[in-house]
Design an enzyme around this catalytic site. Structure first.
Site, mmCIF file in Angstrom:
data_model
loop_
_atom_site.group_PDB
_atom_site.id
_atom_site.type_symbol
_atom_site.label_atom_id
_atom_site.label_comp_id
_atom_site.label_asym_id
_atom_site.label_seq_id
_atom_site.Cartn_x
_atom_site.Cartn_y
_atom_site.Cartn_z
ATOM 1 N N SER A 178 12.414 1.426 -2.401
ATOM 2 C CA SER A 178 13.337 1.629 -3.521
ATOM 3 C C SER A 178 14.777 1.314 -3.115
ATOM 4 C CB SER A 178 13.230 3.074 -4.020
ATOM 5 O OG SER A 178 13.625 3.971 -2.997
ATOM 6 N N ARG B 168 0.440 14.653 8.430
ATOM 7 C CA ARG B 168 0.675 13.211 8.269
ATOM 8 C C ARG B 168 -0.125 12.423 9.313
ATOM 9 N NH1 ARG B 168 2.766 15.446 4.962
ATOM 10 N NH2 ARG B 168 1.043 14.499 3.896
ATOM 11 N N ASP C 194 4.062 5.221 9.630
ATOM 12 C CA ASP C 194 2.641 5.008 9.953
ATOM 13 C C ASP C 194 2.513 3.795 10.874
ATOM 14 O OD1 ASP C 194 2.236 2.481 8.445
ATOM 15 O OD2 ASP C 194 2.473 3.699 6.649
ATOM 16 N N GLY D 117 8.094 -3.008 -1.259
ATOM 17 C CA GLY D 117 7.741 -1.600 -1.441
ATOM 18 C C GLY D 117 8.779 -0.606 -0.966
ATOM 19 N N GLN E 279 10.448 0.880 7.326
ATOM 20 C CA GLN E 279 10.939 2.255 7.231
ATOM 21 C C GLN E 279 9.773 3.225 7.368
ATOM 22 O OE1 GLN E 279 13.980 2.429 3.750
ATOM 23 N NE2 GLN E 279 12.784 0.551 3.473
ATOM 24 N N ASN E 280 8.566 2.678 7.433
ATOM 25 C CA ASN E 280 7.380 3.534 7.472
ATOM 26 C C ASN E 280 7.137 4.074 8.870
ATOM 27 O OD1 ASN E 280 7.202 2.788 4.844
ATOM 28 N ND2 ASN E 280 5.508 1.357 5.132
ATOM 29 N N HIS F 277 12.624 4.328 11.163
ATOM 30 C CA HIS F 277 12.633 5.777 10.953
ATOM 31 C C HIS F 277 11.673 6.519 11.875
ATOM 32 C CE1 HIS F 277 14.349 4.951 6.662
ATOM 33 N NE2 HIS F 277 15.235 4.787 7.618
ATOM 34 N N TYR G 275 3.976 17.349 9.999
ATOM 35 C CA TYR G 275 3.728 16.065 10.660
ATOM 36 C C TYR G 275 2.312 15.989 11.248
ATOM 37 C CZ TYR G 275 8.392 14.720 9.541
ATOM 38 O OH TYR G 275 9.525 14.390 8.824
HETATM 39 N N1 APR Z 1 3.048 -1.977 -3.710
HETATM 40 C C1 APR Z 1 4.373 -2.199 -3.455
HETATM 41 N N2 APR Z 1 5.332 -1.316 -3.772
HETATM 42 C C2 APR Z 1 4.968 -0.157 -4.360
HETATM 43 C C3 APR Z 1 3.632 0.148 -4.641
HETATM 44 C C4 APR Z 1 2.641 -0.824 -4.301
HETATM 45 N N3 APR Z 1 1.349 -0.630 -4.532
HETATM 46 N N4 APR Z 1 3.608 1.384 -5.229
HETATM 47 C C5 APR Z 1 4.863 1.816 -5.293
HETATM 48 N N5 APR Z 1 5.706 0.886 -4.775
HETATM 49 C C6 APR Z 1 7.167 0.910 -4.643
HETATM 50 C C7 APR Z 1 7.889 1.830 -5.620
HETATM 51 O O1 APR Z 1 8.042 1.168 -6.895
HETATM 52 C C8 APR Z 1 9.213 2.058 -4.913
HETATM 53 O O2 APR Z 1 10.164 1.042 -5.223
HETATM 54 O O3 APR Z 1 7.507 1.423 -3.382
HETATM 55 C C9 APR Z 1 8.831 1.949 -3.430
HETATM 56 C C10 APR Z 1 8.815 3.279 -2.691
HETATM 57 O O4 APR Z 1 10.108 3.818 -2.647
HETATM 58 P P1 APR Z 1 10.407 5.189 -1.891
HETATM 59 O O5 APR Z 1 9.353 6.197 -2.236
HETATM 60 O O6 APR Z 1 11.820 5.539 -2.152
HETATM 61 O O7 APR Z 1 10.172 4.817 -0.336
HETATM 62 P P2 APR Z 1 11.137 4.074 0.692
HETATM 63 O O8 APR Z 1 12.041 3.122 0.009
HETATM 64 O O9 APR Z 1 10.263 3.551 1.777
HETATM 65 O O10 APR Z 1 11.971 5.281 1.253
HETATM 66 C C11 APR Z 1 12.880 5.039 2.289
HETATM 67 O O11 APR Z 1 13.366 7.360 2.548
HETATM 68 O O12 APR Z 1 12.436 9.413 2.398
HETATM 69 C C12 APR Z 1 12.927 8.492 3.283
HETATM 70 O O13 APR Z 1 12.542 8.134 5.548
HETATM 71 C C13 APR Z 1 11.914 8.032 4.287
HETATM 72 O O14 APR Z 1 11.460 5.810 5.088
HETATM 73 C C14 APR Z 1 11.694 6.592 3.926
HETATM 74 C C15 APR Z 1 12.970 6.204 3.232
#
Ligand code: APR
Length: 233
Positions: free
Chosen positions: A177, A56, A89, A175, A86-87, A104, A53
């Site tokens: 998943s 980060r 930052d 952004g 969920q970020n 988070h 961290y």
């Molecule tokens: N603009 C928008 N979306 C984007 C970009 C971009 N430039 N690049 C990638 N993505 C999308 C990907 O296609 C994907 O659908 O961002 C998403 C990221 O998904 P994850 O990596 O699974 O992140 P997230 O959904 O925020 O994860 C949720 O999981 O690991 C834990 O606590 C952590 O908060 C996090 C949570």
């Protein structure tokens, strides 16, 4: 003004240079999630987790909000905006968003490792304190730990987030998943009349049958397109 809720995930900050979690080469490919983002990982090796961290946090000093964050902040001119992110930052805040709910946790904060949920022991770090060391203590005398919600831990802010989503006229998902609950379930609390938009360069399964306007683009380009579609009045 209409109530607009933004639900953002790691993709929101990707264009700022912060890697996502689940894309190829993402954070969870490079660091075993069970080592750095679970209470068990912390108990096994707190100094590894502290280093992770610290890294980060150092990155926070090197990145800046992208156009997508800025356009989210600009929505406040025309809408009553709540950002549920969920970020961990602080890029939404630095872009000017005024109501940001961090589901988070936050990299810029630390808490007690004995009683992480106790707001009394949560403290904001100044940038010169971003490098936390083993032996640095919270006010209850326990080792400082990152103010991050790890896998398997409760998500105390979810109730507040639900309350805003329940009153949303417009929900914009950017952004994420939608793999991680309870955040991924927030869409289900949007009223049936609410318009739902989803911005992501890849297809995302919303686990819902409701109509969603998909903008298959990155955060900056996608937000630009969204502004052309939204009707403030
Ligand atoms: N603009 C928008 N979306 C984007 C970009 C971009 N430039 N690049 C990638 N993505 C999308 C990907 O296609 C994907 O659908 O961002 C998403 C990221 O998904 P994850 O990596 O699974 O992140 P997230 O959904 O925020 O994860 C949720 O999981 O690991 C834990 O606590 C952590 O908060 C996090 C949570």
């Amino acid at each position: 003004m209409k109530n607009l809720v933004v639900l953002s995930g790691a993709g929101m900050s990707a264009e700022s240079g912060i890697s996502t979690f689940r894309d190829a080469g993402g954070l969870w490919d490079r660091y075993p999630v069970e080592q750095v983002a679970t209470p068990e990982g912390w108990m096994r090796d707190p100094s590894l987790v502290t280093r992770f961290y610290n890294e980060r946090r150092r990155q926070l000093l090197e990145v800046k909000p992208n156009r997508g964050h800025e356009l989210v902040a600009e929505l406040e001119k025309d809408f009553n905006v709540t950002v549920v992110t969920q970020n961990v930052d602080n890029l939404h805040e630095r872009a000017g968003s005024t109501r940001v709910i961090h589901l988070h946790g936050e990299l810029t904060k630390v808490c007690s490792s004995r009683d992480p949920g106790n707001p009394h022991f949560v403290r904001e770090l100044r940038p010169e304190e971003y490098e936390v060391r083993m032996g640095d203590r919270a006010e209850d005398g326990s080792q400082l730990r990152p103010f991050i919600v790890w896998f398997g831990e409760p998500v105390p802010k979810i109730e507040e987030a639900i309350a805003y989503v329940e009153r949303a006229d417009i929900l914009v998902i950017i952004g994420t998943s939608l793999n991680v609950y309870p955040a991924a379930g927030l869409l289900h609390y949007a009223p049936p009349r609410a318009e739902v938009y989803l911005i992501d360069p890849k297809p995302v399964d919303t686990h819902s049958a409701r109509p969603v306007t998909v903008i298959q683009k990155g955060a900056s380009e996608g937000m630009k397109e969204l502004l052309g579609l939204l009707k403030p009045a």
